[in-house]
Design a protein around this motif. Structure first.
Motif, PDB file in Angstrom:
ATOM      1  N   LEU A   1       0.821  -1.207   0.000  1.00  0.00           N
ATOM      2  CA  LEU A   1       0.000   0.000   0.000  1.00  0.00           C
ATOM      3  C   LEU A   1       0.860   1.265   0.000  1.00  0.00           C
ATOM      4  O   LEU A   1       2.005   1.264   0.445  1.00  0.00           O
ATOM      5  CB  LEU A   1      -0.917   0.011   1.225  1.00  0.00           C
ATOM      6  CG  LEU A   1      -1.807  -1.222   1.431  1.00  0.00           C
ATOM      7  CD1 LEU A   1      -2.678  -1.031   2.654  1.00  0.00           C
ATOM      8  CD2 LEU A   1      -2.653  -1.499   0.207  1.00  0.00           C
ATOM      9  N   CYS A   2       0.249   2.349  -0.482  1.00  0.00           N
ATOM     10  CA  CYS A   2       0.853   3.686  -0.422  1.00  0.00           C
ATOM     11  C   CYS A   2       2.271   3.702  -0.991  1.00  0.00           C
ATOM     12  O   CYS A   2       3.246   4.102  -0.321  1.00  0.00           O
ATOM     13  CB  CYS A   2       0.840   4.210   1.018  1.00  0.00           C
ATOM     14  SG  CYS A   2      -0.813   4.461   1.687  1.00  0.00           S
ATOM     15  N   THR A   3       2.377   3.301  -2.240  1.00  0.00           N
ATOM     16  CA  THR A   3       3.652   3.334  -2.965  1.00  0.00           C
ATOM     17  C   THR A   3       3.481   4.210  -4.211  1.00  0.00           C
ATOM     18  O   THR A   3       2.355   4.561  -4.583  1.00  0.00           O
ATOM     19  CB  THR A   3       4.078   1.926  -3.398  1.00  0.00           C
ATOM     20  OG1 THR A   3       3.118   1.426  -4.343  1.00  0.00           O
ATOM     21  CG2 THR A   3       4.173   0.988  -2.205  1.00  0.00           C
ATOM     22  N   PRO A   4       4.576   4.530  -4.892  1.00  0.00           N
ATOM     23  CA  PRO A   4       4.460   5.326  -6.129  1.00  0.00           C
ATOM     24  C   PRO A   4       3.588   4.664  -7.196  1.00  0.00           C
ATOM     25  O   PRO A   4       3.113   5.357  -8.104  1.00  0.00           O
ATOM     26  CB  PRO A   4       5.918   5.449  -6.594  1.00  0.00           C
ATOM     27  CG  PRO A   4       6.721   5.348  -5.353  1.00  0.00           C
ATOM     28  CD  PRO A   4       5.984   4.370  -4.483  1.00  0.00           C
ATOM     29  N   PHE A   5       3.365   3.357  -7.097  1.00  0.00           N
ATOM     30  CA  PHE A   5       2.512   2.650  -8.045  1.00  0.00           C
ATOM     31  C   PHE A   5       1.148   3.323  -8.168  1.00  0.00           C
ATOM     32  O   PHE A   5       0.609   3.500  -9.272  1.00  0.00           O
ATOM     33  CB  PHE A   5       2.360   1.193  -7.595  1.00  0.00           C
ATOM     34  CG  PHE A   5       1.316   0.414  -8.326  1.00  0.00           C
ATOM     35  CD1 PHE A   5       1.431   0.151  -9.692  1.00  0.00           C
ATOM     36  CD2 PHE A   5       0.206  -0.090  -7.644  1.00  0.00           C
ATOM     37  CE1 PHE A   5       0.460  -0.589 -10.357  1.00  0.00           C
ATOM     38  CE2 PHE A   5      -0.760  -0.827  -8.295  1.00  0.00           C
ATOM     39  CZ  PHE A   5      -0.633  -1.073  -9.669  1.00  0.00           C
TER      40      PHE A   5
ATOM     41  N   LYS B   1       6.867   4.673   6.278  1.00  0.00           N
ATOM     42  CA  LYS B   1       5.459   4.397   6.009  1.00  0.00           C
ATOM     43  C   LYS B   1       4.592   5.626   6.258  1.00  0.00           C
ATOM     44  O   LYS B   1       3.644   5.885   5.510  1.00  0.00           O
ATOM     45  CB  LYS B   1       4.979   3.196   6.849  1.00  0.00           C
ATOM     46  CG  LYS B   1       5.471   1.862   6.313  1.00  0.00           C
ATOM     47  CD  LYS B   1       4.864   0.698   7.067  1.00  0.00           C
ATOM     48  CE  LYS B   1       5.235  -0.611   6.388  1.00  0.00           C
ATOM     49  NZ  LYS B   1       4.619  -0.780   5.064  1.00  0.00           N
ATOM     50  N   LYS B   2       4.891   6.367   7.295  1.00  0.00           N
ATOM     51  CA  LYS B   2       4.135   7.594   7.561  1.00  0.00           C
ATOM     52  C   LYS B   2       4.292   8.579   6.393  1.00  0.00           C
ATOM     53  O   LYS B   2       3.326   9.213   5.955  1.00  0.00           O
ATOM     54  CB  LYS B   2       4.618   8.235   8.854  1.00  0.00           C
ATOM     55  CG  LYS B   2       4.145   7.537  10.124  1.00  0.00           C
ATOM     56  CD  LYS B   2       2.649   7.711  10.341  1.00  0.00           C
ATOM     57  CE  LYS B   2       2.216   7.305  11.740  1.00  0.00           C
ATOM     58  NZ  LYS B   2       2.480   5.902  12.056  1.00  0.00           N
TER      59      LYS B   2
ATOM     60  N   LEU C   1       2.248  10.998   1.181  1.00  0.00           N
ATOM     61  CA  LEU C   1       2.494  11.250  -0.242  1.00  0.00           C
ATOM     62  C   LEU C   1       1.533  10.531  -1.177  1.00  0.00           C
ATOM     63  O   LEU C   1       1.094  11.095  -2.186  1.00  0.00           O
ATOM     64  CB  LEU C   1       3.935  10.837  -0.598  1.00  0.00           C
ATOM     65  CG  LEU C   1       5.068  11.650   0.024  1.00  0.00           C
ATOM     66  CD1 LEU C   1       6.417  11.058  -0.363  1.00  0.00           C
ATOM     67  CD2 LEU C   1       4.989  13.109  -0.429  1.00  0.00           C
ATOM     68  N   TYR C   2       1.194   9.281  -0.856  1.00  0.00           N
ATOM     69  CA  TYR C   2       0.523   8.436  -1.851  1.00  0.00           C
ATOM     70  C   TYR C   2      -0.888   7.978  -1.476  1.00  0.00           C
ATOM     71  O   TYR C   2      -1.610   7.479  -2.335  1.00  0.00           O
ATOM     72  CB  TYR C   2       1.384   7.210  -2.152  1.00  0.00           C
ATOM     73  CG  TYR C   2       2.761   7.570  -2.650  1.00  0.00           C
ATOM     74  CD1 TYR C   2       2.938   8.290  -3.832  1.00  0.00           C
ATOM     75  CD2 TYR C   2       3.897   7.199  -1.931  1.00  0.00           C
ATOM     76  CE1 TYR C   2       4.209   8.640  -4.292  1.00  0.00           C
ATOM     77  CE2 TYR C   2       5.175   7.536  -2.381  1.00  0.00           C
ATOM     78  CZ  TYR C   2       5.321   8.252  -3.558  1.00  0.00           C
ATOM     79  OH  TYR C   2       6.563   8.589  -4.013  1.00  0.00           O
ATOM     80  N   SER C   3      -1.298   8.138  -0.225  1.00  0.00           N
ATOM     81  CA  SER C   3      -2.645   7.683   0.154  1.00  0.00           C
ATOM     82  C   SER C   3      -3.729   8.465  -0.577  1.00  0.00           C
ATOM     83  O   SER C   3      -4.839   7.975  -0.768  1.00  0.00           O
ATOM     84  CB  SER C   3      -2.848   7.797   1.665  1.00  0.00           C
ATOM     85  OG  SER C   3      -2.808   9.155   2.082  1.00  0.00           O
ATOM     86  N   LYS C   4      -3.419   9.697  -0.990  1.00  0.00           N
ATOM     87  CA  LYS C   4      -4.411  10.539  -1.671  1.00  0.00           C
ATOM     88  C   LYS C   4      -4.860   9.937  -3.002  1.00  0.00           C
ATOM     89  O   LYS C   4      -5.912  10.301  -3.521  1.00  0.00           O
ATOM     90  CB  LYS C   4      -3.819  11.936  -1.909  1.00  0.00           C
ATOM     91  CG  LYS C   4      -2.679  11.981  -2.900  1.00  0.00           C
ATOM     92  CD  LYS C   4      -2.068  13.376  -3.036  1.00  0.00           C
ATOM     93  CE  LYS C   4      -1.162  13.671  -1.880  1.00  0.00           C
ATOM     94  NZ  LYS C   4      -0.404  14.956  -2.083  1.00  0.00           N
TER      95      LYS C   4
ATOM     96  N   ASP D   1       0.161   2.371  10.531  1.00  0.00           N
ATOM     97  CA  ASP D   1       1.256   2.414   9.559  1.00  0.00           C
ATOM     98  C   ASP D   1       1.287   3.730   8.791  1.00  0.00           C
ATOM     99  O   ASP D   1       2.341   4.368   8.672  1.00  0.00           O
ATOM    100  CB  ASP D   1       1.124   1.265   8.545  1.00  0.00           C
ATOM    101  CG  ASP D   1       1.470  -0.090   9.125  1.00  0.00           C
ATOM    102  OD1 ASP D   1       2.012  -0.137  10.246  1.00  0.00           O
ATOM    103  OD2 ASP D   1       1.196  -1.102   8.453  1.00  0.00           O
ATOM    104  N   PHE D   2       0.128   4.114   8.241  1.00  0.00           N
ATOM    105  CA  PHE D   2       0.103   5.191   7.248  1.00  0.00           C
ATOM    106  C   PHE D   2      -0.545   6.484   7.738  1.00  0.00           C
ATOM    107  O   PHE D   2      -0.531   7.484   7.022  1.00  0.00           O
ATOM    108  CB  PHE D   2      -0.604   4.710   5.978  1.00  0.00           C
ATOM    109  CG  PHE D   2       0.071   3.526   5.345  1.00  0.00           C
ATOM    110  CD1 PHE D   2       1.297   3.667   4.704  1.00  0.00           C
ATOM    111  CD2 PHE D   2      -0.500   2.273   5.395  1.00  0.00           C
ATOM    112  CE1 PHE D   2       1.929   2.577   4.127  1.00  0.00           C
ATOM    113  CE2 PHE D   2       0.132   1.172   4.827  1.00  0.00           C
ATOM    114  CZ  PHE D   2       1.351   1.326   4.192  1.00  0.00           C
ATOM    115  N   GLY D   3      -1.115   6.469   8.927  1.00  0.00           N
ATOM    116  CA  GLY D   3      -1.650   7.707   9.479  1.00  0.00           C
ATOM    117  C   GLY D   3      -3.145   7.656   9.727  1.00  0.00           C
ATOM    118  O   GLY D   3      -3.909   7.122   8.915  1.00  0.00           O
TER     119      GLY D   3
END
Length: 360
Positions: free
Chosen positions: A92-96, A129-130, A135-138, A157-159
């Motif tokens: 999850l939450c990667t540049p992909f 991860k934060k 950056l990427y969750s949006k 993990d991500f906020g």
């Protein structure tokens, strides 16, 4: 939902002809549900197979590439126009996810099946991860956890800013297939049903059993994985071949659970844990780890199973010794009470509802 509705499902999940598990049935039934509602599905897996109902799916195999990079290349070459893109077993939450957003207006749904390390991430990894969450969750419209524990871990993990677009959808099981255990008089035949990976903790069982050679019992291990050779070497080293028997992958575990006395699931990390749910549905008592194996909170001490702390070989040995000495036993359980929450039909319906146009 119009007739040209089309979605993509990206699964970092290797298809194995000798293994048919809960997710395989879900993929088949979800594809059928979509077709019945005039929704086309393109499936992206690391490999292609035609066992079971996979021959009916439109599968694109990444082969030597990662499934993520293959999907990006495929979409750019074919100018695919998807309404929704769903990921399973993808980080999850990667540049992909940012890269998808550059050429696609699809709504992105990320399903989190990913286990976390028993001792947690390093400080460096936590910070990374934060940052990735910011950056990427949006670019992800909805996060789906397969259990409440997974949802909690995802937010940690991500906020916690993701809370409003994070939901739980339990994995499902074809509950009608399972044969129910009726005879609870024996206490010497155990089963392990698991991928053979280090984090599943099967090495802890071997370490516990090496001190129990005076008892007459068997443990049948079903599954395949990259830790198999190490486990077999341990069994050989400790001369446990008559007790611990490796059976490989089979497609009919739903019939076999009822033939055993207890499931042992010594896992160090889980998000859902199919074998625990499947065992309870078969009325088979469960011996599992207190937090990880029992991630769904279904196993109750002395009622439908026994619990021990993750990696605690001494505690596991004591549980097994008490059972073999007939000092502790589970005499009867009823798994029907959990079937309504974990039916495959309910899982399929819940996931299908997420791709309806008015849901996101």
């Amino acid at each position: 939902m119009n007739s040209n509705h089309k979605i993509a499902v990206i699964c970092n999940y290797e298809l194995q002809p000798g293994r048919v598990g809960g997710m395989d049935y879900f993929f088949w039934m979800f594809d059928q549900k979509c077709k019945e509602n005039k929704v086309a599905v393109d499936w992206f897996f690391p490999n292609k197979t035609e066992h079971g109902n996979y021959s009916h799916l439109s599968i694109f195999a990444s082969n030597t590439q990662t499934v993520e990079s293959f999907f990006l290349e495929y979409c750019q070459k074919n100018q695919s126009n998807y309404s929704h893109i769903v990921t399973h077993f993808v980080e999850l939450c990667t540049p992909f996810f940012y890269k998808i957003n550059r050429f696609s207006k699809a709504k992105i749904i990320a399903v989190d099946h990913n286990p976390r390390p028993l001792k947690g991430y390093s400080l460096k990894k936590k910070v990374e991860k934060k940052i990735k969450g910011i950056l990427y969750s949006k670019y992800i419209h909805l996060f789906v956890g397969v259990s409440k524990a997974t949802q909690k871990a995802l937010l940690e993990d991500f906020g916690f800013h993701l809370k409003n677009k994070t939901i739980v959808v339990f994995n499902g099981i074809n509950v009608e297939r399972f044969i129910q255990k009726k005879d609870f008089s024996s206490h010497s035949n155990f089963i392990i049903a698991s991928h053979l990976r280090k984090e599943k903790g099967i090495q802890d069982v071997i370490e516990a059993v090496k001190n129990l050679k005076e008892y007459s019992f068997t443990i049948d291990v079903y599954g395949k994985g990259n830790y198999e050779l190490t486990l077999k070497q341990m069994v050989h080293e400790y001369s446990l071949g008559e007790i611990i028997r490796f059976k490989g992958s089979v497609a009919d575990l739903y019939e076999r659970y009822a033939q055993y006395d207890y499931l042992i699931h010594p896992s160090h990390g889980e998000t859902f844990c199919y074998s625990v749910v499947e065992s309870l549905l078969s009325n088979l008592p469960v011996i599992t780890t207190r937090n990880q194996g029992n991630v769904l909170g279904l196993v109750e001490e002395n009622k439908n199973g026994f619990l021990f702390d993750e990696t605690n070989v001494t505690e596991l040995e004591l549980v097994l010794r008490n059972i073999l000495n007939k000092e502790k036993a589970i005499q009867d359980i009823d798994g029907k009470s959990i079937s309504k929450d974990f039916s495959l039909e309910k899982m399929v319906d819940n996931h299908f509802a997420l791709i309806q146009e008015n849901k996101l």
